[in-house]
Motif scaffolding. Structure first.
Motif, PDB file in Angstrom:
ATOM      1  N   GLU A  89       8.920  29.262  30.810  1.00  0.00           N
ATOM      2  CA  GLU A  89       9.978  30.256  31.063  1.00  0.00           C
ATOM      3  C   GLU A  89      10.328  31.061  29.564  1.00  0.00           C
ATOM      4  O   GLU A  89      10.754  32.016  29.578  1.00  0.00           O
ATOM      5  CB  GLU A  89      11.155  29.408  31.988  1.00  0.00           C
ATOM      6  N   GLY A 283       9.517  32.855  41.931  1.00  0.00           N
ATOM      7  CA  GLY A 283       9.015  32.074  41.225  1.00  0.00           C
ATOM      8  C   GLY A 283       7.395  31.484  41.211  1.00  0.00           C
ATOM      9  O   GLY A 283       6.895  32.121  42.254  1.00  0.00           O
ATOM     10  N   ALA A 285       6.660  28.885  42.982  1.00  0.00           N
ATOM     11  CA  ALA A 285       6.506  28.107  44.198  1.00  0.00           C
ATOM     12  C   ALA A 285       5.495  26.924  44.089  1.00  0.00           C
ATOM     13  O   ALA A 285       4.543  27.123  45.078  1.00  0.00           O
ATOM     14  CB  ALA A 285       6.247  29.224  45.590  1.00  0.00           C
ATOM     15  N   ASN A 295       3.242  34.372  50.243  1.00  0.00           N
ATOM     16  CA  ASN A 295       3.382  35.799  50.851  1.00  0.00           C
ATOM     17  C   ASN A 295       2.953  36.727  49.477  1.00  0.00           C
ATOM     18  O   ASN A 295       3.693  36.609  48.354  1.00  0.00           O
ATOM     19  CB  ASN A 295       4.804  36.094  51.035  1.00  0.00           C
TER      20      ASN A 295
HETATM   21  P1  NAD Z   1      10.589  29.638  43.700  1.00  0.00           P
HETATM   22  O1  NAD Z   1      10.782  31.115  43.884  1.00  0.00           O
HETATM   23  O2  NAD Z   1       9.245  29.382  42.899  1.00  0.00           O
HETATM   24  O3  NAD Z   1      10.562  28.997  45.147  1.00  0.00           O
HETATM   25  C1  NAD Z   1      11.761  29.077  45.902  1.00  0.00           C
HETATM   26  C2  NAD Z   1      11.183  28.730  47.427  1.00  0.00           C
HETATM   27  O4  NAD Z   1      10.799  29.992  47.787  1.00  0.00           O
HETATM   28  C3  NAD Z   1      10.337  27.936  47.525  1.00  0.00           C
HETATM   29  O5  NAD Z   1      10.392  27.160  48.824  1.00  0.00           O
HETATM   30  C4  NAD Z   1       8.904  28.690  47.651  1.00  0.00           C
HETATM   31  O6  NAD Z   1       7.950  27.965  48.567  1.00  0.00           O
HETATM   32  C5  NAD Z   1       9.354  29.814  48.413  1.00  0.00           C
HETATM   33  N1  NAD Z   1       8.727  31.010  47.809  1.00  0.00           N
HETATM   34  C6  NAD Z   1       8.696  31.600  46.794  1.00  0.00           C
HETATM   35  N2  NAD Z   1       7.833  32.570  46.444  1.00  0.00           N
HETATM   36  C7  NAD Z   1       7.250  32.600  47.606  1.00  0.00           C
HETATM   37  C8  NAD Z   1       6.309  33.498  48.572  1.00  0.00           C
HETATM   38  N3  NAD Z   1       5.719  34.516  47.585  1.00  0.00           N
HETATM   39  N4  NAD Z   1       5.750  33.300  49.591  1.00  0.00           N
HETATM   40  C9  NAD Z   1       6.430  32.378  50.315  1.00  0.00           C
HETATM   41  N5  NAD Z   1       7.116  31.439  49.938  1.00  0.00           N
HETATM   42  C10 NAD Z   1       7.705  31.664  48.411  1.00  0.00           C
HETATM   43  O7  NAD Z   1      11.832  29.130  42.762  1.00  0.00           O
HETATM   44  P2  NAD Z   1      11.940  27.601  42.212  1.00  0.00           P
HETATM   45  O8  NAD Z   1      11.293  26.476  43.275  1.00  0.00           O
HETATM   46  O9  NAD Z   1      13.203  27.514  41.805  1.00  0.00           O
HETATM   47  O10 NAD Z   1      10.984  27.535  41.172  1.00  0.00           O
HETATM   48  C11 NAD Z   1       9.697  27.024  40.937  1.00  0.00           C
HETATM   49  C12 NAD Z   1       8.879  27.408  39.562  1.00  0.00           C
HETATM   50  O11 NAD Z   1       8.976  28.465  39.281  1.00  0.00           O
HETATM   51  C13 NAD Z   1       9.891  26.709  38.405  1.00  0.00           C
HETATM   52  O12 NAD Z   1       9.060  26.156  37.499  1.00  0.00           O
HETATM   53  C14 NAD Z   1      10.688  28.178  38.187  1.00  0.00           C
HETATM   54  O13 NAD Z   1      11.035  27.780  36.728  1.00  0.00           O
HETATM   55  C15 NAD Z   1       9.506  28.924  37.975  1.00  0.00           C
HETATM   56  N6  NAD Z   1      10.182  30.280  38.303  1.00  0.00           N
HETATM   57  C16 NAD Z   1       9.451  31.262  37.653  1.00  0.00           C
HETATM   58  C17 NAD Z   1      10.062  32.616  37.634  1.00  0.00           C
HETATM   59  C18 NAD Z   1       8.937  33.718  37.104  1.00  0.00           C
HETATM   60  O14 NAD Z   1       7.799  33.573  36.945  1.00  0.00           O
HETATM   61  N7  NAD Z   1       9.698  34.917  37.237  1.00  0.00           N
HETATM   62  C19 NAD Z   1      11.085  32.907  38.559  1.00  0.00           C
HETATM   63  C20 NAD Z   1      11.681  31.979  39.012  1.00  0.00           C
HETATM   64  C21 NAD Z   1      11.413  30.680  38.972  1.00  0.00           C
END
Ligand code: NAD
Length: 359
Positions: A89, A283, A285, A295
């Motif tokens: 991050e 993020g 996911a 998605n």
């Molecule tokens: P996340 O957004 O990755 O996931 C949250 C939930 O939403 C999970 O259950 C995931 O499966 C679902 N989800 C997210 N995107 C999806 C998609 N395109 N299709 C279907 N389901 C989806 O957030 P988190 O779990 O809090 O974080 C996971 C990792 O991602 C961590 O390492 C975090 O630091 C990082 N992160 C990165 C960013 C970025 O790159 N901009 C933003 C937020 C979190």
């Protein structure tokens, strides 16, 4: 003249969703004779694995030279335990700051086909179309001093500094006012001016700017705690919301959930010249990575935002958004937006469906 895009797929589901988005980019490039070229780089965990740092110089140089950056997502449990200053991050924060991407635009649009996906009643959210403009390179995430210190009594104390100058406030407010002028003409500025001096200055500066330069915009102000409630109670009262880094981080995620799926929401981060980095709001996911479950539509819609805001290719941007609407009309859904009677498909099939709808 050919314009160049740097693609940073990132970690977790990043490579999967980016593969789908890249095919869409390729298709619109041909269809609209856009003459874009693109190359790939590493950011986040994948960059740590290859170079030991989340934002290698080679990536930063390429990003500075590119006209736009398209990003998947970074991070994952593999890199959670490493030293804080080189976590994935940090690469994201650094690239935003190095590129001076001070304006983060996060639309929260509820496609009518997905009204059931929201946890709110359809009458409250159907037709929702709001834009959150978040300041991205200042405020408490960057303010100094910061750290964890040991007090004289031996107790540890964590501290951060929330700081905004007038010029920083003005430039983000201008973005919000300009965006509102193209939409519903309303801006709600979010602060906590009753408690925090930094947001007292924010409120005053936004008010002065509106009076001096944007008399046609209807400006209102709201405390952040009330805004969090109003977003759930009556989100359609808003058009454009403008706020600082910390409040914007939280409110934009809340607004995202109003739409039912974070997997549908694109975002743009712009510099003062319109150069931008475009990425889905979600993020990496890790829980569903590598399983063809993610998605890809948020990333595909990020391509549309890139075409609109950096490259001024409104027809191509609209074509992508229309294609996404067609696919939803066909009842095709990834797991995150699935509902009864629809057809569940995977990441790749969703990408292919958008390509087919694009023609
Ligand atoms: P996340 O957004 O990755 O996931 C949250 C939930 O939403 C999970 O259950 C995931 O499966 C679902 N989800 C997210 N995107 C999806 C998609 N395109 N299709 C279907 N389901 C989806 O957030 P988190 O779990 O809090 O974080 C996971 C990792 O991602 C961590 O390492 C975090 O630091 C990082 N992160 C990165 C960013 C970025 O790159 N901009 C933003 C937020 C979190």
């Amino acid at each position: 003249m050919s314009q160049h895009i740097l693609i940073l797929a990132g970690d977790g589901i990043g490579p999967e969703i980016m593969a789908a988005a890249e095919k869409v980019l390729n298709r619109v490039n041909d269809k609209f004779a856009l003459d874009f070229t693109w190359s790939h780089g590493l950011l986040g965990g994948s960059a740590i694995d290859a170079h030991g740092v989340p934002l290698p110089d080679v990536t930063l140089d390429a990003a500075k030279k590119a006209d736009a950056v398209l990003l998947g997502a970074v991070g994952g449990p593999k890199w959670d335990a490493i030293e804080r200053s080189i976590r994935p991050e940090r690469g994201l924060l650094k690239i935003r700051s190095e590129l001076n991407l001070f304006a983060n635009l996060r639309p929260a649009i509820l496609y009518p086909q997905l009204a059931d996906a929201s946890s709110l009643k359809p009458e409250i959210v159907a037709g929702l179309d709001i834009l959150i403009v978040r300041e991205l390179t200042g405020g408490i995430y960057f303010g100094q001093p910061r750290g964890i210190r040991v007090l004289e009594n031996g107790e540890k104390q964590g501290f951060n500094t929330d700081v905004y100058s007038e010029s920083e406030i003005k430039r983000i407010a201008k973005v919000a006012f300009d965006m509102a002028a193209l939409r519903g003409g309303k801006v709600c500025s979010i602060d906590k001016a009753n408690v925090l001096e930094v947001t007292e200055l924010w409120k005053q500066t936004v008010t002065d700017l509106a009076a001096a330069e944007y008399p046609e915009i209807k400006l209102s102000h709201m405390y952040v705690d009330n805004a969090a409630m109003q977003l759930v109670k009556n989100p359609k009262q808003f058009d454009v919301l403008v706020t600082g880094n910390l409040f914007g981080d939280i409110l934009s995620d809340e607004a995202a959930m109003l739409t039912g799926s974070i997997g549908m929401l694109p975002s743009a981060s712009l510099d003062a010249n319109g150069k931008g980095m475009y990425e889905p709001c979600h993020g990496s996911a890790p829980d569903i990575a590598g399983q063809d479950l993610a998605n890809p539509l948020a990333t595909i819609l990020s391509v549309a935002m890139m075409l609109r805001y950096t490259f001024k290719q409104e027809d191509a941007a609209k074509a992508i958004e229309t294609a996404v609407g067609v696919v939803l009309d066909q009842g095709l859904r990834t797991g995150d937006i699935m509902s009864a009677g629809m057809t569940k498909i995977g990441t790749q099939a969703m990408g292919e469906a958008v390509l087919k709808a694009l023609g």
